[in-house]
Design a protein around this motif. Structure first.
Motif, PDB file in Angstrom:
ATOM      1  N   ALA A   1     -12.883 134.704   6.775  1.00  0.00           N
ATOM      2  CA  ALA A   1     -14.277 134.538   7.191  1.00  0.00           C
ATOM      3  C   ALA A   1     -15.236 134.892   6.062  1.00  0.00           C
ATOM      4  O   ALA A   1     -15.096 135.944   5.426  1.00  0.00           O
ATOM      5  CB  ALA A   1     -14.562 135.404   8.410  1.00  0.00           C
TER       6      ALA A   1
ATOM      7  N   ALA B   1     -17.208 134.678  18.236  1.00  0.00           N
ATOM      8  CA  ALA B   1     -16.948 136.111  18.089  1.00  0.00           C
ATOM      9  C   ALA B   1     -17.744 136.917  19.113  1.00  0.00           C
ATOM     10  O   ALA B   1     -17.221 137.850  19.740  1.00  0.00           O
ATOM     11  CB  ALA B   1     -17.300 136.554  16.670  1.00  0.00           C
TER      12      ALA B   1
ATOM     13  N   ALA C   1     -22.348 138.166  12.582  1.00  0.00           N
ATOM     14  CA  ALA C   1     -21.705 138.735  13.769  1.00  0.00           C
ATOM     15  C   ALA C   1     -22.072 140.202  13.929  1.00  0.00           C
ATOM     16  O   ALA C   1     -22.338 140.671  15.041  1.00  0.00           O
ATOM     17  CB  ALA C   1     -20.190 138.564  13.664  1.00  0.00           C
TER      18      ALA C   1
ATOM     19  N   THR D   1     -14.556 137.886  14.126  1.00  0.00           N
ATOM     20  CA  THR D   1     -14.666 136.840  13.099  1.00  0.00           C
ATOM     21  C   THR D   1     -13.437 136.840  12.204  1.00  0.00           C
ATOM     22  O   THR D   1     -12.944 135.774  11.810  1.00  0.00           O
ATOM     23  CB  THR D   1     -15.926 137.018  12.229  1.00  0.00           C
ATOM     24  OG1 THR D   1     -15.853 138.228  11.467  1.00  0.00           O
ATOM     25  CG2 THR D   1     -17.178 137.023  13.074  1.00  0.00           C
TER      26      THR D   1
ATOM     27  N   TRP E   1     -17.845 141.543  14.938  1.00  0.00           N
ATOM     28  CA  TRP E   1     -17.476 141.399  13.523  1.00  0.00           C
ATOM     29  C   TRP E   1     -15.955 141.293  13.379  1.00  0.00           C
ATOM     30  O   TRP E   1     -15.452 140.431  12.639  1.00  0.00           O
ATOM     31  CB  TRP E   1     -18.025 142.584  12.736  1.00  0.00           C
ATOM     32  CG  TRP E   1     -17.358 142.796  11.404  1.00  0.00           C
ATOM     33  CD1 TRP E   1     -17.134 141.850  10.435  1.00  0.00           C
ATOM     34  CD2 TRP E   1     -16.808 144.017  10.898  1.00  0.00           C
ATOM     35  NE1 TRP E   1     -16.482 142.415   9.354  1.00  0.00           N
ATOM     36  CE2 TRP E   1     -16.273 143.745   9.612  1.00  0.00           C
ATOM     37  CE3 TRP E   1     -16.728 145.307  11.389  1.00  0.00           C
ATOM     38  CZ2 TRP E   1     -15.646 144.715   8.832  1.00  0.00           C
ATOM     39  CZ3 TRP E   1     -16.132 146.289  10.616  1.00  0.00           C
ATOM     40  CH2 TRP E   1     -15.590 145.990   9.358  1.00  0.00           C
TER      41      TRP E   1
ATOM     42  N   ALA F   1     -18.672 129.898  14.821  1.00  0.00           N
ATOM     43  CA  ALA F   1     -17.818 131.056  14.566  1.00  0.00           C
ATOM     44  C   ALA F   1     -18.481 132.339  15.041  1.00  0.00           C
ATOM     45  O   ALA F   1     -17.829 133.218  15.627  1.00  0.00           O
ATOM     46  CB  ALA F   1     -17.485 131.143  13.075  1.00  0.00           C
ATOM     47  N   VAL F   2     -19.791 132.471  14.814  1.00  0.00           N
ATOM     48  CA  VAL F   2     -20.512 133.659  15.274  1.00  0.00           C
ATOM     49  C   VAL F   2     -20.591 133.663  16.801  1.00  0.00           C
ATOM     50  O   VAL F   2     -20.380 134.697  17.442  1.00  0.00           O
ATOM     51  CB  VAL F   2     -21.918 133.714  14.649  1.00  0.00           C
ATOM     52  CG1 VAL F   2     -22.691 134.925  15.166  1.00  0.00           C
ATOM     53  CG2 VAL F   2     -21.821 133.754  13.128  1.00  0.00           C
TER      54      VAL F   2
ATOM     55  N   VAL G   1     -20.895 134.857   7.738  1.00  0.00           N
ATOM     56  CA  VAL G   1     -20.444 134.866   9.125  1.00  0.00           C
ATOM     57  C   VAL G   1     -20.210 136.296   9.597  1.00  0.00           C
ATOM     58  O   VAL G   1     -20.587 136.676  10.718  1.00  0.00           O
ATOM     59  CB  VAL G   1     -19.176 134.002   9.280  1.00  0.00           C
ATOM     60  CG1 VAL G   1     -18.498 134.234  10.631  1.00  0.00           C
ATOM     61  CG2 VAL G   1     -19.530 132.525   9.108  1.00  0.00           C
ATOM     62  N   GLN G   2     -19.592 137.117   8.758  1.00  0.00           N
ATOM     63  CA  GLN G   2     -19.335 138.504   9.138  1.00  0.00           C
ATOM     64  C   GLN G   2     -20.645 139.279   9.315  1.00  0.00           C
ATOM     65  O   GLN G   2     -20.803 140.055  10.269  1.00  0.00           O
ATOM     66  CB  GLN G   2     -18.457 139.185   8.091  1.00  0.00           C
ATOM     67  CG  GLN G   2     -17.041 138.614   8.020  1.00  0.00           C
ATOM     68  CD  GLN G   2     -16.182 139.388   7.042  1.00  0.00           C
ATOM     69  OE1 GLN G   2     -15.881 140.559   7.251  1.00  0.00           O
ATOM     70  NE2 GLN G   2     -15.775 138.727   5.962  1.00  0.00           N
TER      71      GLN G   2
END
Length: 234
Positions: free
Chosen positions: A89, A178, A97, A82, A79, A174-175, A93-94
């Motif tokens: 973000a 991370a 993650a 991200t 997290w 993006a995930v 997405v957060q």
């Protein structure tokens, strides 16, 4: 550090040496290693439902069990990655993650089994899809909006193969980035100790392949075991 964390709030003080001494780099790597203990937030992660999701997610993890603790630490660290990669973000997405490995509470809470899979890619896809379904249930408990929950579920479903996402490849990437960066910055030393050199080399190669070029550029910022660092391309 784990002992200090378990005892409650504490101060982390880093004293950097003179510029050029290498101490500033070492301090940065230390902060990166422990970023989950001093978490950054942006507006989406300060507002509901994110705090409620974090509380429910934490409640599922018995941190007296070593592998469960490691997975919870990794979730928090992913997290944080991200936000390190994109301070703006979005919420989905957060959340993805944070929840991406929630399936391991069912399959790998007491022992890792990924090395037993005859097809590693198929194993990872099944892990992602099962985790997405469990994450959807947790998000419902937290009162998450249906559209947000659907997007988070989709991002988790495809995070092991972000290029496969049909409509949202950049968010899925993006995930994946991370998750991968957390492997290098937080988990690779433990992975090396648990699985050995040959399996770690396979994991490093597989992880690098799923990362974006921008994320791969971040890998050497982490404090890596010399054995893992030698596995990276020049």
């Amino acid at each position: 550090m784990h002992g200090a964390e378990d005892r409650g709030p504490f101060h982390l003080v880093l004293r950097a040496g003179a510029p050029g001494s290498g101490a500033l780099t070492a301090a940065g790597r230390a902060l990166l290693r422990w970023q989950r203990l001093i978490p950054a937030h942006n507006l989406p992660s300060r507002r509901p439902p994110f705090p409620d999701v974090m509380r429910l997610h934490r409640g599922l993890h018995d941190r007296t069990r070593p592998l469960v603790r490691a997975d919870h630490d990794h979730a928090l660290d992913a997290w944080q990655w991200t936000l390190r990669l994109d301070p703006r973000a979005p919420l989905e997405v957060q959340l993805a993650a944070l929840l991406h490995d929630i399936e391991r509470l069912d399959s790998e809470a007491d022992a890792r089994v990924e090395h037993l899979a005859p097809d590693y890619d198929a194993f990872k896809r099944a892990h992602a899809w099962a985790g997405a379904a469990r994450a959807r249930r947790l998000l419902a408990l937290a009162g998450c909006e249906r559209t947000t929950a659907s997007r988070v579920e989709a991002l988790i479903s495809f995070h092991e193969g972000p290029g496969l996402h049909p409509t949202d490849p950049s968010a899925a990437q993006a995930v994946a980035d991370a998750d991968a960066l957390s492997f290098f910055s937080l988990n690779c030393a433990g992975y090396l100790e648990y699985f050995g050199v040959a399996r770690t080399r396979m994991k490093v190669d597989w992880t690098l392949r799923r990362m974006s070029p921008r994320a791969r550029d971040q890998v050497r910022r982490a404090r890596l075991p010399a054995t893992v660092e030698a596995m990276l391309p020049p």
